[in-house]
Design a protein around this motif. Structure first.
Motif, PDB file in Angstrom:
ATOM      1  N   PRO A  91       0.799  -1.231   0.000  1.00 33.30           N
ATOM      2  CA  PRO A  91       0.000   0.000   0.000  1.00 33.30           C
ATOM      3  C   PRO A  91       0.833   1.283   0.000  1.00 33.30           C
ATOM      4  N   ASP A  92       2.047   1.230   0.565  1.00 37.45           N
ATOM      5  CA  ASP A  92       2.840   2.456   0.663  1.00 37.45           C
ATOM      6  C   ASP A  92       4.235   2.276   0.083  1.00 37.45           C
ATOM      7  N   ALA A  93       4.743   3.369  -0.455  1.00 37.26           N
ATOM      8  CA  ALA A  93       6.130   3.386  -0.935  1.00 37.26           C
ATOM      9  C   ALA A  93       6.777   4.611  -0.312  1.00 37.26           C
ATOM     10  N   PHE A  94       7.856   4.414   0.441  1.00 37.10           N
ATOM     11  CA  PHE A  94       8.512   5.545   1.121  1.00 37.10           C
ATOM     12  C   PHE A  94       9.869   5.825   0.505  1.00 37.10           C
ATOM     13  N   LEU A  95      10.106   7.097   0.260  1.00 35.87           N
ATOM     14  CA  LEU A  95      11.449   7.500  -0.169  1.00 35.87           C
ATOM     15  C   LEU A  95      12.285   7.719   1.080  1.00 35.87           C
ATOM     16  N   MET A  96      13.443   7.092   1.130  1.00 33.74           N
ATOM     17  CA  MET A  96      14.313   7.237   2.297  1.00 33.74           C
ATOM     18  C   MET A  96      15.761   7.415   1.833  1.00 33.74           C
ATOM     19  N   ARG A  97      16.544   8.075   2.687  1.00 34.75           N
ATOM     20  CA  ARG A  97      17.968   8.240   2.373  1.00 34.75           C
ATOM     21  C   ARG A  97      18.647   6.882   2.392  1.00 34.75           C
ATOM     22  N   LYS A  98      19.586   6.661   1.468  1.00 38.38           N
ATOM     23  CA  LYS A  98      20.414   5.466   1.527  1.00 38.38           C
ATOM     24  C   LYS A  98      21.100   5.481   2.891  1.00 38.38           C
ATOM     25  N   GLY A  99      21.226   4.326   3.533  1.00 39.19           N
ATOM     26  CA  GLY A  99      21.821   4.323   4.874  1.00 39.19           C
ATOM     27  C   GLY A  99      20.754   4.316   5.963  1.00 39.19           C
ATOM     28  N   SER A 100      19.464   4.395   5.566  1.00 39.13           N
ATOM     29  CA  SER A 100      18.392   4.327   6.571  1.00 39.13           C
ATOM     30  C   SER A 100      18.238   2.898   7.078  1.00 39.13           C
ATOM     31  N   THR A 101      17.710   2.808   8.299  1.00 37.16           N
ATOM     32  CA  THR A 101      17.544   1.506   8.947  1.00 37.16           C
ATOM     33  C   THR A 101      16.049   1.218   9.146  1.00 37.16           C
ATOM     34  N   PRO A 102      15.700  -0.020   9.538  1.00 31.74           N
ATOM     35  CA  PRO A 102      14.284  -0.313   9.827  1.00 31.74           C
ATOM     36  C   PRO A 102      13.721   0.620  10.910  1.00 31.74           C
ATOM     37  N   HIS A 103      14.579   1.007  11.830  1.00 33.05           N
ATOM     38  CA  HIS A 103      14.121   1.914  12.892  1.00 33.05           C
ATOM     39  C   HIS A 103      13.727   3.278  12.296  1.00 33.05           C
ATOM     40  N   ASP A 104      14.529   3.755  11.335  1.00 29.97           N
ATOM     41  CA  ASP A 104      14.184   5.015  10.653  1.00 29.97           C
ATOM     42  C   ASP A 104      12.852   4.859   9.919  1.00 29.97           C
ATOM     43  N   LEU A 105      12.677   3.701   9.297  1.00 29.51           N
ATOM     44  CA  LEU A 105      11.422   3.462   8.566  1.00 29.51           C
ATOM     45  C   LEU A 105      10.243   3.509   9.533  1.00 29.51           C
ATOM     46  N   ALA A 106      10.422   2.862  10.703  1.00 23.00           N
ATOM     47  CA  ALA A 106       9.354   2.853  11.714  1.00 23.00           C
ATOM     48  C   ALA A 106       8.972   4.278  12.099  1.00 23.00           C
ATOM     49  N   HIS A 107       9.975   5.127  12.255  1.00 23.15           N
ATOM     50  CA  HIS A 107       9.699   6.532  12.598  1.00 23.15           C
ATOM     51  C   HIS A 107       8.953   7.239  11.484  1.00 23.15           C
ATOM     52  N   GLN A 108       9.331   6.888  10.248  1.00 23.09           N
ATOM     53  CA  GLN A 108       8.671   7.549   9.116  1.00 23.09           C
ATOM     54  C   GLN A 108       7.212   7.094   8.990  1.00 23.09           C
ATOM     55  N   VAL A 109       6.935   5.826   9.330  1.00 29.94           N
ATOM     56  CA  VAL A 109       5.558   5.329   9.270  1.00 29.94           C
ATOM     57  C   VAL A 109       4.715   6.090  10.300  1.00 29.94           C
ATOM     58  N   HIS A 110       5.225   6.156  11.521  1.00 30.08           N
ATOM     59  CA  HIS A 110       4.524   6.887  12.583  1.00 30.08           C
ATOM     60  C   HIS A 110       5.464   7.065  13.778  1.00 30.08           C
ATOM     61  N   THR A 111       5.424   8.231  14.393  1.00 28.48           N
ATOM     62  CA  THR A 111       6.317   8.492  15.529  1.00 28.48           C
ATOM     63  C   THR A 111       6.141   7.431  16.614  1.00 28.48           C
ATOM     64  N   ASP A 112       4.892   7.044  16.912  1.00 30.25           N
ATOM     65  CA  ASP A 112       4.644   6.052  17.959  1.00 30.25           C
ATOM     66  C   ASP A 112       5.218   4.689  17.600  1.00 30.25           C
ATOM     67  N   ILE A 113       5.116   4.337  16.318  1.00 35.23           N
ATOM     68  CA  ILE A 113       5.665   3.042  15.869  1.00 35.23           C
ATOM     69  C   ILE A 113       7.189   3.086  15.995  1.00 35.23           C
ATOM     70  N   GLY A 114       7.742   4.231  15.731  1.00 33.46           N
ATOM     71  CA  GLY A 114       9.189   4.411  15.902  1.00 33.46           C
ATOM     72  C   GLY A 114       9.585   4.243  17.358  1.00 33.46           C
ATOM     73  N   LYS A 115       8.809   4.886  18.231  1.00 40.08           N
ATOM     74  CA  LYS A 115       9.133   4.819  19.671  1.00 40.08           C
ATOM     75  C   LYS A 115       8.984   3.413  20.209  1.00 40.08           C
ATOM     76  N   GLY A 116       7.978   2.688  19.701  1.00 44.01           N
ATOM     77  CA  GLY A 116       7.720   1.337  20.241  1.00 44.01           C
ATOM     78  C   GLY A 116       8.389   0.242  19.436  1.00 44.01           C
TER      79      GLY A 116
END
Ligand SMILES: Nc1nc2c(ncn2[C@@H]2O[C@H](COP(=O)(O)OP(=O)(O)OP(=O)(O)O)[C@@H](O)[C@H]2O)c(=O)[nH]1
Ligand SMILES: [Mg+2]
Length: 388
Positions: free
Chosen positions: A332-357
């Protein structure tokens, strides 16, 4: 979301490029300063959708081509001495603040002078335009620094680190850090404690280079003489014919042709009878596309995002077995991210709460858990497991 800005002298085709890329209804005309207030729109980078290789149907791509949104700004033309307020100078430059990268549009046909007045194809050297924009941006940055310089140098009382921080603070909005200023100081062998404001011009040029990566787009290539094209090609200019792209987008919208932005060819739709003028126009466009493998508009956007800004596309999913979200929508979603991003960065981009948890992530292709600091790759499909 990533923001690209179209900048350049008046009448080089910025609004035509913008209209072709966003299909927004903006004014285009063959005289300088047609655009005064900036136009804001959404353009897309084109990438291969992973659904194709996975033999799935996702409903978010066109024949396996995924278009991911980026902001695009079309600003007023810039003339020499804009940093001193000439033309619409400062207003224009301020509009560039929010851009992550700049598409510097030049008139590769050499048919307009440095102020955008038509002079006939081949009568102006477009290489001059490349240099002038960098200079104007440098002087714009320098003007900002000058306003703060007395305060910064007084405050620092001869301490280098305080000066570096003071300069960085002025340009935080441009993403400049104290480390950047320290690196530049070393590179240029500057002594910030004793420099004059004029000696800070090279530092300002470096600030522009760091904060505003730039791709030069040689527009109006359909009219460009061979001699200018080869000179510009040597400078790694991305050629484009925004007018051709706009014509193709309009023709595709009217179902006259089949064409996707970024395609290297188009085909005339079945059972369509074309007028002689339409046939002639399309044949001319086809000729340009043959030489440049497309009209260059999509290619320029892709180059800015993927090469200049070093971005990748990552697809977050909630169900790693079916590559979908809770509603069953595939990819459903396609995110543009900087090369060097991690799954944790992705979690933050999806939602701040998902990043925190964030707990861990799963690579949906291999079903393997991946570490928090694992480096994401272009095309990765990732499930995030979080306490939220
Ligand atoms: N041949 C050719 N003409 C083009 C192309 N792109 C734009 N033009 C023409 O160039 C002229 C200026 O186009 P605009 O898009 O209004 O230019 P601009 O850079 O936005 O101009 P300002 O808003 O005045 O700064 C128009 O007559 C366009 O039709 C192109 O790819 N090829
Ligand atoms: Mg314009």
């Amino acid at each position: 979301m990533i923001t690209l800005a179209l900048a350049g002298k008046p009448n080089c085709g910025k609004s035509t490029f913008f209209k072709a890329a966003t299909m927004a209804n903006v004014e285009i005309a063959n005289y300088p300063f047609t655009t005064i207030n900036p136009n804001f729109g959404v353009a897309y980078v084109r990438t291969k959708c992973p659904c194709h290789d996975l033999h799935l149907t996702c409903g978010h791509c066109v024949d396996g081509n995924r278009f991911v949104a980026v902001n695009l700004i079309d600003v007023a033309g810039l003339v020499p001495d804009a940093h001193k307020g000439k033309g619409l100078g400062n207003q224009f430059l301020d509009n560039l603040r929010q851009a992550d990268a700049i598409l510097h549009v030049i008139d590769a046909s050499g048919g307009t002078d440095s102020e955008g007045n038509p002079v006939g194809v081949g009568n102006h050297d477009p290489e001059e335009d490349i240099r002038f924009l960098i200079f104007e941006m440098t002087m714009w940055v320098h003007g900002i620094l000058e306003k703060h310089w007395t305060r910064i140098s007084r405050m620092s009382q001869g301490k280098g680190t305080v000066i570096q921080q003071g300069i960085a603070d002025v340009f935080t909005g441009l993403g400049i850090t104290m480390e950047d200023i320290r690196d530049v100081e070393l590179k240029l062998k500057l002594d910030l404690v004793h420099v004059t404001i004029e000696e800070l011009i090279p530092l300002c040029a470096e600030i522009v280079k760091i904060s505003k990566p730039m791709l030069v787009v040689g527009n109006k290539v359909d009219e460009a003489p061979e001699q200018l094209r080869s000179k510009l090609a040597a400078q790694n200019v991305a050629f484009a014919s925004a007018a051709s792209e706009l014509a193709l987008r309009n023709a595709a919208g009217a179902h006259i042709i089949q064409y996707l932005p970024g395609d290297s060819v188009f085909s005339v739709a079945d059972k369509v009878s074309l007028t002689a003028a339409q046939k002639g126009g399309l044949a001319k466009i086809a000729e340009v596309m043959k030489q440049y493998k497309g009209t260059g508009v999509q290619q320029a956007i892709n180059r800015a995002v993927f090469d200049l800004l070093d971005m990748i596309v990552v697809y977050p999913v909630e169900d790693e077995n079916h590559f979908c979200n809770k509603k069953g929508e595939v990819l459903p979603d396609a995110f543009l991210m900087r090369k060097g991003s991690t799954p944790h960065d992705l979690a933050h981009q999806v939602h701040t709460d998902i990043g925190k948890g964030f707990l861990y992530a799963v690579d949906a292709r291999t079903k393997m858990r991946i570490k928090e600091n694992h480096l994401l790759k272009d095309g990765d499909i990732i499930k995030i497991v979080s306490v939220h």
